[in-house]
Structure formats: structure tokens, C-alpha cells
Design an enzyme around this catalytic site. Structure first.
Site, PDB file in Angstrom:
ATOM      1  N   GLY A  45       7.992 -27.533  33.518  1.00 29.02           N
ATOM      2  CA  GLY A  45       7.906 -27.965  32.122  1.00 29.02           C
ATOM      3  C   GLY A  45       8.528 -29.334  31.935  1.00 29.02           C
ATOM      4  O   GLY A  45       8.921 -30.005  32.900  1.00 29.02           O
TER       5      GLY A  45
ATOM      6  N   LEU B 270      15.068 -21.939  32.091  1.00 34.43           N
ATOM      7  CA  LEU B 270      14.415 -22.711  31.031  1.00 34.43           C
ATOM      8  C   LEU B 270      13.077 -22.126  30.616  1.00 34.43           C
ATOM      9  O   LEU B 270      12.526 -22.521  29.581  1.00 34.43           O
ATOM     10  CB  LEU B 270      14.198 -24.168  31.480  1.00 34.43           C
ATOM     11  CG  LEU B 270      15.434 -25.053  31.550  1.00 34.43           C
ATOM     12  CD1 LEU B 270      16.146 -24.900  32.886  1.00 34.43           C
ATOM     13  CD2 LEU B 270      15.078 -26.512  31.331  1.00 34.43           C
TER      14      LEU B 270
ATOM     15  N   TYR C 249      11.089 -17.239  17.204  1.00 35.63           N
ATOM     16  CA  TYR C 249      11.651 -18.019  18.323  1.00 35.63           C
ATOM     17  C   TYR C 249      13.182 -18.020  18.239  1.00 35.63           C
ATOM     18  O   TYR C 249      13.882 -17.723  19.214  1.00 35.63           O
ATOM     19  CB  TYR C 249      11.089 -19.440  18.261  1.00 35.63           C
ATOM     20  CG  TYR C 249      11.610 -20.424  19.282  1.00 35.63           C
ATOM     21  CD1 TYR C 249      11.364 -20.271  20.650  1.00 35.63           C
ATOM     22  CD2 TYR C 249      12.329 -21.552  18.877  1.00 35.63           C
ATOM     23  CE1 TYR C 249      11.821 -21.203  21.574  1.00 35.63           C
ATOM     24  CE2 TYR C 249      12.782 -22.486  19.796  1.00 35.63           C
ATOM     25  CZ  TYR C 249      12.534 -22.313  21.138  1.00 35.63           C
ATOM     26  OH  TYR C 249      12.986 -23.243  22.052  1.00 35.63           O
TER      27      TYR C 249
ATOM     28  N   LYS D 105      15.745 -16.203  20.856  1.00 34.30           N
ATOM     29  CA  LYS D 105      16.763 -16.982  21.573  1.00 34.30           C
ATOM     30  C   LYS D 105      18.172 -16.498  21.200  1.00 34.30           C
ATOM     31  O   LYS D 105      19.073 -16.511  22.034  1.00 34.30           O
ATOM     32  CB  LYS D 105      16.601 -18.470  21.283  1.00 34.30           C
ATOM     33  CG  LYS D 105      15.375 -19.107  21.951  1.00 34.30           C
ATOM     34  CD  LYS D 105      15.659 -19.434  23.419  1.00 34.30           C
ATOM     35  CE  LYS D 105      14.554 -20.251  24.061  1.00 34.30           C
ATOM     36  NZ  LYS D 105      14.908 -20.721  25.403  1.00 34.30           N
TER      37      LYS D 105
END
Ligand SMILES: NC(=O)c1ccc[n+]([C@@H]2O[C@H](COP(=O)([O-])OP(=O)(O)OC[C@H]3O[C@@H](n4cnc5c(N)ncnc54)[C@H](O)[C@@H]3O)[C@@H](O)[C@H]2O)c1
Length: 329
Positions: A10, A76, A149, A153
Site C-alpha cells: 500500500g 498496516l 472505520y 480501528k
């Protein structure tokens, strides 16, 4: 030293992989190429110390195999980007919760040190000046896809902290704030490559809402060294660290900066959030980090000026538009 980078193909991951290889690590990338690209690793593709494995962090057995024998793991891999999260919230929840739990479990079994990459999004709509690591989280309804999201997280961080408490997992948490640089794609709603791409194409730059919402963008070249320093600091274990930029800028000003940097003749148009992301979409008015904890712990100092970051993104988009690969330009 053997380092694993999940999401290593990424945007941030590929810069991290380059840094680890330059430092002499053996590096294994685990990536499913959902938003990452093999081409992001072109500069290091011929390094014997690099191994790239195509697979998902949702594959528990594979994650165990990859992490076994590693000294440290940089986690990640995630479903990232407002567009992706709003369009496919279920995928995001699964990847960002179950996938992370697989990584945490594997690290406990192998004894590897772990850097968990979280996000400033966990602060939600808290507009405090400045957001400290212990600041309250102010999230909208869990039924609003945009917040899934931040919710996932946040759960990742809570899981990591509990694994540290109960199993002695050697984990440190990083919370980047709008990290920017070459190889970031605008496809999933990232604002800087989107605006710079529109400026380069001579199209109107689309700014959502009234454009007065502010952010503190930071360079990937400032953030990645802080990540490698954090995982090496025993006193940071079990804690979270903000990694943000110094300068607060409105998205309207950012659009103007993109136009000035590229010498574009584009105009700026304001687009209602609902038009872009559907009814009920919410955004935060401002998000300003207190970076003092990372500064004290590892000397984090985000010195790269935003002008340089925007110029780097513009150069990258121009270069990629000249090679045979799809790019949001
Ligand atoms: N870029 C930012 O501004 C920012 C800010 C805060 C936090 N973060 C976090 O940093 C990390 C990297 O983000 P990025 O900006 O480089 O985005 P990115 O989309 O470029 O990187 C995510 C990588 O994870 C991979 N991935 C996704 N699902 C996977 C799965 N199930 N298994 C294996 N690999 C998978 C993707 O292919 C991609 O290579 C993420 O955890 C993100 O939440 C980024």
C-alpha cells in the site's frame, strides 16, 4: 532482523518496506492487493531480502505462518478510504476487526513485537484544540457507514491493549493523521491526490461541504521513521501515539495550494457531502493533533512543508500517467 509488513504494497506500507530494507532487514510483505499495488514496490522488487506474499489477513493460518519466526510485525493492512468504507462497510468491518485479531493472535504465539497502525479517525467529531491520545472519542451512529472505520480501528486498539495487559504482547499503537505522499491513490476518497489529480487534468477541483473543514496533513517521510522508532522503544509498549502534521489548513486552502503548485487553470467547486457520499453523511470540522507524546518518546518532528508534500504528489501522478498503469489522473 526479520520484519513483516501487512499491507506492505500500500501507500504507507511501501515506503516503510523501503526503509526497512535500507536498514538491512529481511522483509516479508503480506498483502491482498485490494487497494495496494505490486508497482508500489517496484523500486525494491529485485532485493533478495524482500519476499512478497499475496494473501489476506483474514486467512488465519497464513497469518500464523507468515508471523512465525518474525522479530517484529508492522500491521498496516486495512480497508482504508471513506469511499471504500461507505460503499462496502461489511468488508471493512471484517478486515479491520477480524483481520487485526488474527495478527494480534499470531504475534502472541510467535512473541514478535507489533506496531499496530490505527488512525486519527478514532477521535471522530472531537474538534478539540489539540487532540491528545487520551481525548474523548465522539462518534456518530454505528448505523452510519462512515463511522464503521473509526469503530473498527477503536476496537483494534482496545484488543491490542487487552492483549498487552493479559498476554504481555509487546505492542505499540500509532495514530496517523492524514498522511500524504507519492503512491497514495485518490480512488478511495483521499483528498490530496484527488485534488492534485483534478488540477493536473484541468478539471474543477471538487471540495465537499463549505470547504472550511480543516486537517493537519503530514508527509509519509516524517511518519514512517516515527513508526520504526516506536516499535524499537520499550517504554512505548502498551501506549498509543499521535503522528500528525503541524499546519492546520482548510480543504478550500488545500485546493488552492494544489492549483498553485501545479500551475493549473482549474476552478474550485463546492459539492454537498450528500451528493458525494449519500444522505446522512457526516464529517468532522477540524482535526488537530497534539504530537507531544511522540515527540518526547521518539523525537517525532513533522518538518516537511505541505507545499513539498503536494509537489511530491503532483510529480508522482504526472510520472505514473506516463507509464502503462491505471492512475487517478
Ligand atoms: N494514509 C493515511 O492518511 C492514513 C491515516 C491514518 C491511518 N492510516 C492507516 O495506515 C494503514 C495504511 O494505509 P494506507 O494509507 O497506506 O492505505 P493503502 O490502502 O494504500 O494500504 C492498505 C494496504 O492493505 C492491503 N490490504 C487491505 N485489506 C487486506 C487484507 N484483508 N489482507 C492483506 N492486505 C490487505 C491493501 O491492498 C493495501 O496495500 C492503514 O491501516 C490505515 O488505516 C492511514
Amino acid at each position: 532482523m526479520k520484519s513483516i509488513v501487512t499491507g506492505g504494497a500500500g501507500f504507507i506500507g511501501s515506503h516503510l518496506v523501503e526503509r526497512l530494507l535500507d536498514a538491512g532487514d529481511d522483509v516479508v510483505v503480506l498483502d491482498d492487493f485490494s487497494t495496494g499495488r505490486r508497482a508500489n514496490l517496484d523500486a525494491v522488487a529485485d532485493r533478495a531480502a524482500l519476499r512478497v506474499i499475496e494473501g489476506s489477513i483474514l486467512d488465519r493460518r497464513l497469518v500464523d505462518e507468515v508471523v512465525n519466526g518474525a522479530d517484529r510485525v508492522f500491521h498496516l493492512a486495512a480497508a482504508v478510504g471513506v469511499r471504500l468504507i461507505v460503499d462496502r462497510p461489511l468488508d471493512g468491518l471484517r478486515t479491520n476487526i477480524h483481520g487485526t485479531e488474527n495478527v494480534l493472535d499470531a504475534c502472541v504465539r510467535s512473541g514478535a513485537r507489533l506496531l499496530l497502525v490505527s488512525t486519527s479517525e478514532i477521535y471522530g467529531k472531537n474538534t478539540a484544540d489539540r487532540l491528545h491520545e487520551s481525548s474523548d472519542r465522539i462518534l456518530g451512529s454505528p448505523l452510519t457507514a462512515r463511522w464503521t472505520y473509526a469503530a473498527a480501528k477503536g476496537i483494534d486498539e482496545a484488543f491490542a491493549h487487552a492483549y498487552w495487559n493479559e498476554f504481555g504482547l509487546n505492542v505499540v499503537i500509532a495514530r496517523p493523521f492524514n498522511t500524504v505522499g507519492a503512491r497514495q491513490t485518490g480512488r478511495y476518497g483521499m483528498v490530496v491526490p484527488n485534488l492534485v489529480g483534478q488540477a493536473l487534468r484541468g478539471e474543477p477541483l471538487t471540495v465537499f461541504g463549505d470547504g472550511k473543514q480543516t486537517r493537519c496533513f503530514s508527509s509519509v517521510h516524517d511518519v514512517v521513521p516515527a513508526m520504526t522508532a516506536l516499535i524499537e522503544s520499550p517504554e512505548c509498549v502498551g501506549a498509543a501515539f499521535n503522528l500528525g502534521g503541524k499546519r492546520e489548513i482548510s480543504i478550500l486552502e488545500l485546493a488552492q495550494l494544489a492549483i498553485d503548485t501545479t500551475g493549473s487553470s482549474s476552478s474550485i467547486v463546492l459539492v454537498p457531502y450528500e451528493e458525494a457520499y449519500g444522505a446522512g453523511f457526516e464529517d468532522m470540522r477540524r482535526r488537530v493533533p497534539d504530537n507531544s507524546a511522540a515527540a518526547a518518546a521518539v523525537g517525532f518532528d513533522p518538518i516537511t512543508p505541505l507545499e513539498a508534500v503536494v509537489a511530491e504528489v503532483a510529480d508522482d501522478l504526472r510520472r505514473r500517467s506516463h507509464v502503462a498503469e491505471p492512475v487517478a489522473l
